[in-house]
Design a protein around this motif. Sequence first.
Motif, PDB file in Angstrom:
ATOM      1  N   TYR B  14       0.824  -1.216   0.000  1.00 32.40           N
ATOM      2  CA  TYR B  14       0.000   0.000   0.000  1.00 32.40           C
ATOM      3  C   TYR B  14       0.856   1.263   0.000  1.00 32.40           C
ATOM      4  O   TYR B  14       2.000   1.246   0.472  1.00 32.40           O
ATOM      5  N   ALA B  15       0.274   2.323  -0.538  1.00 34.59           N
ATOM      6  CA  ALA B  15       0.970   3.604  -0.621  1.00 34.59           C
ATOM      7  C   ALA B  15       0.058   4.723  -0.134  1.00 34.59           C
ATOM      8  O   ALA B  15      -1.143   4.719  -0.411  1.00 34.59           O
ATOM      9  N   ARG B  72      -3.590   2.015   7.524  1.00 33.52           N
ATOM     10  CA  ARG B  72      -4.662   2.684   8.263  1.00 33.52           C
ATOM     11  C   ARG B  72      -4.216   3.043   9.679  1.00 33.52           C
ATOM     12  O   ARG B  72      -4.571   4.091  10.211  1.00 33.52           O
ATOM     13  N   LEU B  75      -2.242   6.162   9.406  1.00 34.58           N
ATOM     14  CA  LEU B  75      -3.079   7.333   9.135  1.00 34.58           C
ATOM     15  C   LEU B  75      -3.891   7.726  10.356  1.00 34.58           C
ATOM     16  O   LEU B  75      -4.075   8.908  10.648  1.00 34.58           O
ATOM     17  N   GLU B  79      -3.556  11.118  12.063  1.00 42.50           N
ATOM     18  CA  GLU B  79      -4.725  11.993  12.100  1.00 42.50           C
ATOM     19  C   GLU B  79      -5.005  12.465  13.513  1.00 42.50           C
ATOM     20  O   GLU B  79      -5.519  13.563  13.709  1.00 42.50           O
ATOM     21  N   VAL B  99      -4.837   7.200  -0.741  1.00 42.25           N
ATOM     22  CA  VAL B  99      -4.346   5.887  -0.340  1.00 42.25           C
ATOM     23  C   VAL B  99      -4.610   4.919  -1.483  1.00 42.25           C
ATOM     24  O   VAL B  99      -5.675   4.938  -2.105  1.00 42.25           O
TER      25      VAL B  99
END
Lengths: 112, 112
Positions: B14-15, B72, B75, B79, B99
Motif C-alpha cells: 500500500y501507498a 490505516r 493514518l 490523524e 491511499v
Amino acid sequence: MNNLISNTPQPPYYAVIFTSQRTPGDRGYAYTAGRLAELARTMPGFLGAESVRDEHGAGITVSYWQSEANMRHWLEQAEHAAARQLGNSVWYEDFSVRVARVERAYGKNRPG
Amino acid sequence: MNNLISNTPQPPYYAVIFTSQRTPGDRGYAYTAGRLAELARTMPGFLGAESVRDEHGAGITVSYWQSEANMRHWLEQAEHAAARQLGNSVWYEDFSVRVARVERAYGKNRPG
C-alpha cells in the motif's frame, strides 16, 4: 489553492508513481518532459498529474488515470517511445515506476 | 543508486500519496516533519518513504506499507496527532492524501 494538486474525481482510479533521480545537465530532458506532459493530457482517461523536483534533481511525478486500461495505454505508449530509452540511459541515475489503484482520497477542503 | 527510492518488496503493498503546498516560513514544520518521519519508521509494516519538496514549497511524499491495516494504523495515528491539526491550519496552504494499492512496480535495475 494552487495548481499543484489535481482535481481528481471520487476513487477508485489509477495512479502511476514515478520517482527519479536526474543525472546532471539537461541534455534534452526539459524539452522532452514538456512534450510528454502535453501528450499525457491528450490521452484517454487522463485525470491529472502532480510533479515536484528539488534542487538536487530528486523528483516525484504522480499521474492519475480513470481506468487500468487507460493507465496501461499510457505506460505502453511511453515505454515504446524513444524518451524511455533516453530516460534509462541518459537522464536518470535511478528511477522507479509503481502502478497503483487509488482507493480513498481526502484533503484540505476535500473531505474524503 | 541513491537513497531517494525505497527498496520495496514485490507488490502488492500500500501507498499513501501526500501532495502538499507549504505556507511560507517554518513555524515548527521541519522539526515536526523529522519527528513524524522517525515515527513512521517505527510503525508496523513500514516499507519506506520517498519525499521531495521544491524551492517553491511544493511537495510530494509517498510512504509504503505492507498491508492496508498497517497503512490505516499510520493514518489514524497521524490523524490523531496534533501535527495533523497544525498541518491543516498552519503549515499547508493546500494538501491531498490518496491511499492506494500498489499492483506493479519496476525501475532501473529493478525489472518488474
